[in-house]
Design an enzyme around this catalytic site. Structure first.
Site, PDB file in Angstrom:
ATOM      1  N   SER A 111      68.669  23.669  46.437  1.00 23.40           N
ATOM      2  CA  SER A 111      68.673  23.989  48.095  1.00 23.40           C
ATOM      3  C   SER A 111      69.573  22.930  48.516  1.00 23.40           C
ATOM      4  O   SER A 111      68.746  22.234  49.222  1.00 23.40           O
ATOM      5  CB  SER A 111      67.486  24.138  48.299  1.00 23.40           C
ATOM      6  OG  SER A 111      66.735  23.009  47.983  1.00 23.40           O
TER       7      SER A 111
ATOM      8  N   HIS B 297      63.708  27.211  43.499  1.00 21.35           N
ATOM      9  CA  HIS B 297      63.553  26.631  42.148  1.00 21.35           C
ATOM     10  C   HIS B 297      62.880  27.606  41.150  1.00 21.35           C
ATOM     11  O   HIS B 297      62.437  27.146  40.172  1.00 21.35           O
ATOM     12  CB  HIS B 297      62.794  25.286  42.446  1.00 21.35           C
ATOM     13  CG  HIS B 297      63.465  24.170  43.260  1.00 21.35           C
ATOM     14  ND1 HIS B 297      63.069  23.281  43.726  1.00 21.35           N
ATOM     15  CD2 HIS B 297      64.806  24.270  43.472  1.00 21.35           C
ATOM     16  CE1 HIS B 297      63.964  22.384  44.409  1.00 21.35           C
ATOM     17  NE2 HIS B 297      64.971  23.041  44.046  1.00 21.35           N
TER      18      HIS B 297
ATOM     19  N   GLU C 244      58.312  23.966  47.274  1.00 14.95           N
ATOM     20  CA  GLU C 244      57.479  22.863  46.433  1.00 14.95           C
ATOM     21  C   GLU C 244      56.074  22.884  47.024  1.00 14.95           C
ATOM     22  O   GLU C 244      55.621  22.601  47.999  1.00 14.95           O
ATOM     23  CB  GLU C 244      58.216  21.522  46.372  1.00 14.95           C
ATOM     24  CG  GLU C 244      59.225  21.760  45.769  1.00 14.95           C
ATOM     25  CD  GLU C 244      60.211  20.394  46.080  1.00 14.95           C
ATOM     26  OE1 GLU C 244      59.607  19.359  46.240  1.00 14.95           O
ATOM     27  OE2 GLU C 244      61.646  20.320  46.179  1.00 14.95           O
TER      28      GLU C 244
ATOM     29  N   GLU D 166      61.609  22.370  38.363  1.00 15.34           N
ATOM     30  CA  GLU D 166      61.295  20.835  38.597  1.00 15.34           C
ATOM     31  C   GLU D 166      59.736  20.661  37.648  1.00 15.34           C
ATOM     32  O   GLU D 166      59.061  19.861  37.862  1.00 15.34           O
ATOM     33  CB  GLU D 166      60.873  20.714  39.882  1.00 15.34           C
ATOM     34  CG  GLU D 166      62.276  20.580  40.791  1.00 15.34           C
ATOM     35  CD  GLU D 166      62.073  19.949  42.076  1.00 15.34           C
ATOM     36  OE1 GLU D 166      60.980  19.856  42.646  1.00 15.34           O
ATOM     37  OE2 GLU D 166      63.188  19.738  42.836  1.00 15.34           O
TER      38      GLU D 166
ATOM     39  N   ASP E 151      57.041  21.214  50.325  1.00 18.25           N
ATOM     40  CA  ASP E 151      58.592  21.141  50.795  1.00 18.25           C
ATOM     41  C   ASP E 151      58.853  22.719  50.974  1.00 18.25           C
ATOM     42  O   ASP E 151      58.735  23.425  49.928  1.00 18.25           O
ATOM     43  CB  ASP E 151      59.379  20.411  49.722  1.00 18.25           C
ATOM     44  CG  ASP E 151      60.918  20.599  50.209  1.00 18.25           C
ATOM     45  OD1 ASP E 151      61.067  21.130  51.161  1.00 18.25           O
ATOM     46  OD2 ASP E 151      61.840  20.051  49.385  1.00 18.25           O
TER      47      ASP E 151
ATOM     48  N   GLU F 285      57.788  18.912  54.329  1.00 17.98           N
ATOM     49  CA  GLU F 285      59.245  18.430  53.990  1.00 17.98           C
ATOM     50  C   GLU F 285      59.858  19.760  54.619  1.00 17.98           C
ATOM     51  O   GLU F 285      59.708  21.006  54.252  1.00 17.98           O
ATOM     52  CB  GLU F 285      59.687  18.170  52.739  1.00 17.98           C
ATOM     53  CG  GLU F 285      61.162  17.894  52.737  1.00 17.98           C
ATOM     54  CD  GLU F 285      61.163  17.330  51.185  1.00 17.98           C
ATOM     55  OE1 GLU F 285      60.483  17.071  50.483  1.00 17.98           O
ATOM     56  OE2 GLU F 285      62.316  17.990  50.579  1.00 17.98           O
TER      57      GLU F 285
ATOM     58  N   ASP G 103      64.628  16.534  55.042  1.00 19.35           N
ATOM     59  CA  ASP G 103      65.683  16.308  53.947  1.00 19.35           C
ATOM     60  C   ASP G 103      66.954  17.004  54.224  1.00 19.35           C
ATOM     61  O   ASP G 103      67.963  16.294  54.571  1.00 19.35           O
ATOM     62  CB  ASP G 103      64.966  17.390  52.577  1.00 19.35           C
ATOM     63  CG  ASP G 103      65.909  17.564  51.681  1.00 19.35           C
ATOM     64  OD1 ASP G 103      66.759  16.677  51.495  1.00 19.35           O
ATOM     65  OD2 ASP G 103      65.647  18.196  50.506  1.00 19.35           O
TER      66      ASP G 103
ATOM     67  N   LYS H 179      67.649  10.876  49.336  1.00 18.90           N
ATOM     68  CA  LYS H 179      68.522  11.547  47.839  1.00 18.90           C
ATOM     69  C   LYS H 179      69.827  10.818  47.576  1.00 18.90           C
ATOM     70  O   LYS H 179      70.679  10.932  48.371  1.00 18.90           O
ATOM     71  CB  LYS H 179      68.629  12.891  47.946  1.00 18.90           C
ATOM     72  CG  LYS H 179      67.304  13.843  47.869  1.00 18.90           C
ATOM     73  CD  LYS H 179      67.599  15.324  48.256  1.00 18.90           C
ATOM     74  CE  LYS H 179      66.393  16.145  47.781  1.00 18.90           C
ATOM     75  NZ  LYS H 179      66.585  17.533  48.325  1.00 18.90           N
TER      76      LYS H 179
ATOM     77  N   HIS I 222      64.252  12.945  43.571  1.00 22.70           N
ATOM     78  CA  HIS I 222      65.183  13.553  42.562  1.00 22.70           C
ATOM     79  C   HIS I 222      65.834  14.731  43.120  1.00 22.70           C
ATOM     80  O   HIS I 222      65.685  14.905  44.331  1.00 22.70           O
ATOM     81  CB  HIS I 222      64.184  13.901  41.279  1.00 22.70           C
ATOM     82  CG  HIS I 222      63.351  15.327  41.759  1.00 22.70           C
ATOM     83  ND1 HIS I 222      62.778  15.660  40.653  1.00 22.70           N
ATOM     84  CD2 HIS I 222      62.874  15.673  42.905  1.00 22.70           C
ATOM     85  CE1 HIS I 222      62.086  16.770  41.278  1.00 22.70           C
ATOM     86  NE2 HIS I 222      61.930  16.458  42.681  1.00 22.70           N
TER      87      HIS I 222
ATOM     88  N   LYS J 159      59.047  11.619  45.110  1.00 20.53           N
ATOM     89  CA  LYS J 159      58.786  13.013  44.327  1.00 20.53           C
ATOM     90  C   LYS J 159      59.732  13.228  43.296  1.00 20.53           C
ATOM     91  O   LYS J 159      61.126  13.083  43.360  1.00 20.53           O
ATOM     92  CB  LYS J 159      58.865  13.983  45.399  1.00 20.53           C
ATOM     93  CG  LYS J 159      60.022  14.541  46.097  1.00 20.53           C
ATOM     94  CD  LYS J 159      60.147  15.849  46.806  1.00 20.53           C
ATOM     95  CE  LYS J 159      61.568  16.180  47.211  1.00 20.53           C
ATOM     96  NZ  LYS J 159      61.441  17.743  47.693  1.00 20.53           N
TER      97      LYS J 159
HETATM   98  C1  LIG Z   1      64.445  18.524  45.329  1.00 23.04           C
HETATM   99  C2  LIG Z   1      64.935  19.369  46.097  1.00 23.04           C
HETATM  100  O1  LIG Z   1      65.498  20.211  45.656  1.00 23.04           O
HETATM  101  P1  LIG Z   1      67.117  20.407  45.449  1.00 23.04           P
HETATM  102  O2  LIG Z   1      67.603  19.137  44.781  1.00 23.04           O
HETATM  103  O3  LIG Z   1      67.241  21.778  44.953  1.00 23.04           O
HETATM  104  O4  LIG Z   1      67.551  20.229  46.726  1.00 23.04           O
HETATM  105  C3  LIG Z   1      64.329  19.252  47.720  1.00 23.04           C
HETATM  106  O5  LIG Z   1      64.935  20.335  48.361  1.00 23.04           O
HETATM  107  O6  LIG Z   1      63.515  18.269  47.944  1.00 23.04           O
HETATM  108 MG   LIG Z   2      63.618  19.187  50.022  1.00 18.72          MG
END
Ligand SMILES: C=C(OP(=O)(O)O)C(=O)O
Ligand SMILES: [Mg+2]
Length: 648
Positions: free
Chosen positions: A42, A154, A163, A204, A241, A282, A309, A334, A362, A385
């Site tokens: 995503s 996911h 999530e 995940e 999330d 999130e 995010d 990230k 992650h 996370k």
């Molecule tokens: C970990 C996540 O998913 P992705 O890595 O698919 O963006 C997220 O959206 O926070």
């Molecule tokens: Mg996210």
């Protein structure tokens, strides 16, 4: 200091079976640093570009171009750079790419090199990565935000929210938090089984059952928490999330089977937060719904954490706008969204300086690389996370945090409840009590540039002890010094903190001995202080008496005073005055009893010799003459006059 001698790269697979890039950097002291790059599903529209090959190989997802960029462009340029000059290295990488979003060389290629340089430099300095990046104050173990129920992109289900995370905030240590999280995870599996729901895993590691709505997921997790004996809202809190950009199409949120406006989504979240112990949401709204984010932050930001995010993509420019417009109150971090270590740390720094919290994260496509675990501690960010406590690419990070906690030993502190400031003021419990209770219903290859990975074979032939297993691993025993397990901690056993270490026991013993030996001196000291206070009191009494007597002596020099006393006490009057005396029934003078002594008798009275009075006091002490004492007897001084007859 060691300089970069060679840079290698290869294509490997991530946890979804898609190709990703792994980079190795060799230094001239023989050290090798290795890093593997994660990949999202995503992904935010404003993320740095992940370079993919296209074509048919791996469905177009090959990273051969990124590998080539490292080998042919980046590697030769970096040879000779000091590995510890991370900012200079990263600046050179950005310069080489020359685009605002790393589209030329690929953010995956650049990040792989950036992280591998940091790892090599840390190893060369003989420091674990968290210490090398974070310095001496790196000590805070993050709350693991465990994604135990997967939805959105996911999982292949109808659950919209991506999530559903649990955060064990009531634990005393990271190890204990991990154990609690794992027990809720296993309890959830049992709950799903009892209800005949699927227990397959999402990307995940969380379970991915098909559920009628998102509340159902929260209800199932609540039951799972209860099953473990832990308390939802106290020991375990929830986080979401939503990844709302994924279902924002045609100007509306396609959520739970209906098209919803931003305001309707915000109302939904407010209701959800009042019903469940949710501390963090999130991406509740689309990455371009800045106005919605601002109004939601104004409405809910003092009660829960709102994490950007896709909104911020770990980019200081987008984060800067969010800070100005108060669009959220936390940043998801990230490394591959922005593409270099320096820029990642700059984003965390900007967030912290502006009162935003940070959650290290992650990606849904991961590898065995554990860099983010070290970065979470290096930045003292307090939250991480990295998925469910299942699947090796997820638990690799949690396991690394266990090692870091062990390495930090007494210096380690688990962020726990403090990771979420609104909880400190009890906001969660009051929020919960207002709401209703829950219950509703080319072939993979390995090539190198420069002088080749000579160091690789050199170092690889010298195995390192312990979890460091460098290159590429984090804190472990220092070279050649195997770390002892702390006493009393068996494998798999929780190590509750605080615990009585050997050092602490010796300290307690020494303190006890000191207390015993100083007790009598202390008693004497206190006794003396008491005596001194009594003496001071008696001195000030004596001073007061002396002052009285001096005043009295002065008065006797005044003839008027002498006259008054002579008159009062002896009934004397001046010539020309007439004196009266009142007699009582017995005809005796009423009032004073003073009589004048013969002055010659006063002066003639001789003092006894000192030894006579001393001897007399000895005799008296042995035989007190009680009878000789003046015992005052009551006397009738006045009688009432006889009452006249007619009044009787
Ligand atoms: C970990 C996540 O998913 P992705 O890595 O698919 O963006 C997220 O959206 O926070
Ligand atoms: Mg996210």
């Amino acid at each position: 200091m060691a300089s970069i001698e060679a840079v290698g790269a290869r294509e490997i697979l991530d946890s979804r079976g898609n190709p990703t890039i792994e980079v190795e950097v060799a230094l001239d002291d023989g050290t090798i640093g290795r890093a593997a790059v994660p990949s999202g599903a995503s992904t935010g529209a404003f993320e740095a570009v992940e370079l993919r090959d296209g074509g048919t190989r791996y469905g177009g997802k090959g990273v051969g171009k990124a590998v080539d960029a490292v080998l042919d462009v980046i590697g030769p340029e970096l040879v000779g750079f000091e590995a510890s000059e991370q900012r200079l290295v990263d600046a050179r990488l950005l310069e080489l790419d020359g685009t605002p979003n790393k589209a030329q060389l690929g953010a995956n290629a650049i990040l792989g090199v950036s992280l591998a340089v940091a790892r090599a430099a840390a190893d060369s300095a003989d420091l674990p990565l968290f210490r090398y990046v974070g310095g001496p104050n790196a000590h805070l173990l993050p709350v693991p935000m465990m994604n135990i129920l997967n939805g959105g992109s996911h999982a292949d289900t109808g659950v919209d929210v991506q999530e559903f995370m649990i955060a064990p905030i009531g634990a005393a240590t990271f190890r204990e938090a991990l154990e609690q999280g794992a027990s809720v995870y296993h309890a959830l599996k049992a709950v799903l089984k009892e209800k005949g729901l699927a227990t397959g895993l999402g990307d995940e590691g969380g379970f991915a059952p098909d559920l009628p709505n998102n509340r159902e997921a929260l209800d199932l997790i609540t039951v799972a928490v209860e099953k473990t004996g832990l308390v939802a809202g106290k020991d375990i809190v929830f986080a979401l999330d939503v990844a709302a950009s994924e279902f924002f199409t045609d100007g509306a949120y396609q959520f739970e089977g209906a098209a919803k406006t931003s305001a309707e989504m915000q109302a939904y979240y407010a209701d959800l937060a009042a019903s469940y112990p949710i501390v963090s949401i999130e991406d509740p709204l689309d990455e371009e719904d800045w106005a919605g984010w601002a109004s939601m932050t104004a409405e809910l930001g003092s009660k829960i954490q709102l994490v950007g995010d896709d909104l911020f993509v770990t980019n200081v420019e987008r984060l800067g706008r969010g800070i100005t417009e108060q669009s959220a109150n936390a940043l998801l971090v990230k490394v591959n969204q922005i593409g270099s270590l320096t820029e990642t740390l700059d984003s965390v720094d900007l967030a912290h300086r502006n009162g935003f919290r940070c959650m290290m994260s992650h990606r849904s496509g991961e590898t065995e690389d554990t860099t983010i675990a070290d970065l979470a501690v290096a930045t003292n960010c307090g939250q991480i996370k990295t998925g469910a406590p299942a699947r090796s690419e997820r638990v690799a990070k949690y396991n690394q945090l266990l090692r870091i906690e062990e390495e930090l030993d007494d210096a380690a502190r688990y962020a726990g409840r403090g990771a979420f400031p609104p909880l400190r003021s009890g906001a969660l419990s009051s929020r919960m009590s207002q709401g209703r209770p829950s219950g509703r219903g080319q072939d993979p290859r390995r090539r190198t540039t420069g002088s080749g990975p000579r160091g690789a074979s050199r170092r690889a032939s010298t195995p390192r002890p312990g979890p460091g297993a460098r290159p590429g691993a984090g804190p472990g025993p220092r070279r050649g010094v195997p770390r002892q397990r702390p006493p009393g901690r068996g494998p798999g056993q929780a190590a509750p903190r605080p615990r009585l270490t050997g050092r602490a026991a010796i300290l307690v013993l020494v303190l006890a001995v000191l207390m015993v030996s100083y007790a009598s001196s202390m008693r004497a000291y206190l006794e003396q202080r008491r005596h001194q206070a009594a003496l001071s009191a008696s001195i000030s009494d004596s001073r007061a008496t002396i002052a009285d007597l001096q005043r009295e002596k002065k008065r006797w020099k005044d003839p008027a005073y002498v006259r008054t006393i002579a008159h009062q006490r002896f009934g004397w009057v001046l010539p020309g005055e007439i004196g009266f005396q009142v007699l009582d029934d017995d005809g005796k003078p009423l009032g004073h009893t003073d009589t004048l002594s013969d002055p010659s008798a006063v002066t003639a009275a001789s003092r006894p010799l000192w030894w006579q009075s001393a001897w007399g006091s000895v005799v008296t002490a042995g035989k007190p003459d009680v009878a000789a004492r003046d015992v005052p007897q009551p006397v009738t001084k006045i009688k009432p006059p006889p009452v006249p007859k007619e009044k009787q």
